[in-house]
Scaffold this active site. Sequence first.
Site, PDB file in Angstrom:
ATOM      1  CB  CYS A  18      -0.940   0.001   1.201  1.00  0.00           C
ATOM      2  SG  CYS A  18      -2.139  -1.356   1.172  1.00  0.00           S
TER       3      CYS A  18
ATOM      4  CG  HIS B  80      -3.226   3.429   1.579  1.00  0.00           C
ATOM      5  ND1 HIS B  80      -3.619   2.999   0.325  1.00  0.00           N
ATOM      6  CD2 HIS B  80      -3.404   2.369   2.418  1.00  0.00           C
ATOM      7  CE1 HIS B  80      -4.009   1.735   0.404  1.00  0.00           C
ATOM      8  NE2 HIS B  80      -3.892   1.336   1.657  1.00  0.00           N
TER       9      HIS B  80
ATOM     10  CG  ASN C 187      -6.486  -0.982   0.893  1.00  0.00           C
ATOM     11  OD1 ASN C 187      -5.726  -0.644  -0.020  1.00  0.00           O
ATOM     12  ND2 ASN C 187      -6.038  -1.341   2.091  1.00  0.00           N
TER      13      ASN C 187
END
Length: 340
Positions: free
Chosen positions: A112, A258, A288
Amino acid sequence: MTVSAVIAGLGAWLPPGVVTNNDLCSRLDTSEEWIESRTGIVERRAVSGGMATLDLAVEAGGRALKAAGVSGVDAVVVATTSPDRICPAGAPEVASRLGLGPIAAYDLTSACSGFVYGLATCAGLISAGIAKSVLFIGAEAFSTFIDPANRTTAPIFGDGAGAVVLRSGSPEEPGAIGPFDLGSDGAQADLLAIQGGGSRQRSVTGLGHGEVPTEDWYLSMAGRAIYQQAIARMTESSLAVLDRAGWSVTEVDRFVGHQANIRILNSVAQRLGIAPERALINIDRVGNALSASIPLVLAGAAAGGELRPGDRVLITAFGAGLSWGSTVLVWPDISVDSPL
């Protein structure tokens, strides 16, 4: 003369398949309300029918090139944690499919945090004079690495891709990336990991796939620990990069974290003293998307008018590794199409 990497174009793309919370509830022991309250996610996108990460990368990369008004670059870098294959890297195939010729092309993996690490890597290529322009893509088909029966991880992750064209420019001009703050803690690598498929598993089992527990082929996540680490690390990293840039928190117009979890995003913004209306959010519609998360939210916000030329932008990310990173930029005057 100091040279910086400057954003010249931005593009993003999402696969057409939409997976709603109601869809997940039909096969998981959960509810739509629980998923949304715990994650902030209402729906996410997922590949199907043989579509894979590089297909998404090519779509986003093509849009970024078009937005930048260029037909070629000196290098292609792809950040992904869900590659089409373990070997070879996917970036050379992306370069070929986009008609970019036999240029430098390689992948990087930082989960990520991949988009921030990739920006830093591409900025290094440009500042070192190795390339004058780079197409950098964050692309993920991570839904294929998630146990569809796991109520903890299945609702969180979505697929998509986002890309930027970076060019050589001045650090004073809008769109110039940096400075950066990057960090890691490998002692906690097992908090977020996929154990199966790598050399360790192959060495232990002698390639005996039947001996590998089924769950090892999917992501495992220590949710509470990751939640705490994400908040602490993104907050610390954000403050560090703001200090390096000489910016105060009050000078930040847009906060781009993020898109891992709405509660994480809200907690980081609160700790930094950033008002909720200054945070850019798309997790409700995208989930996500790992390395694609940040460019997807940037593209959507720029296309929708939430992100305007001259805005001071703080970007921060946290992911498996553990890894984290942050950077800043003044948003340039570029045209962007919405990925949604």
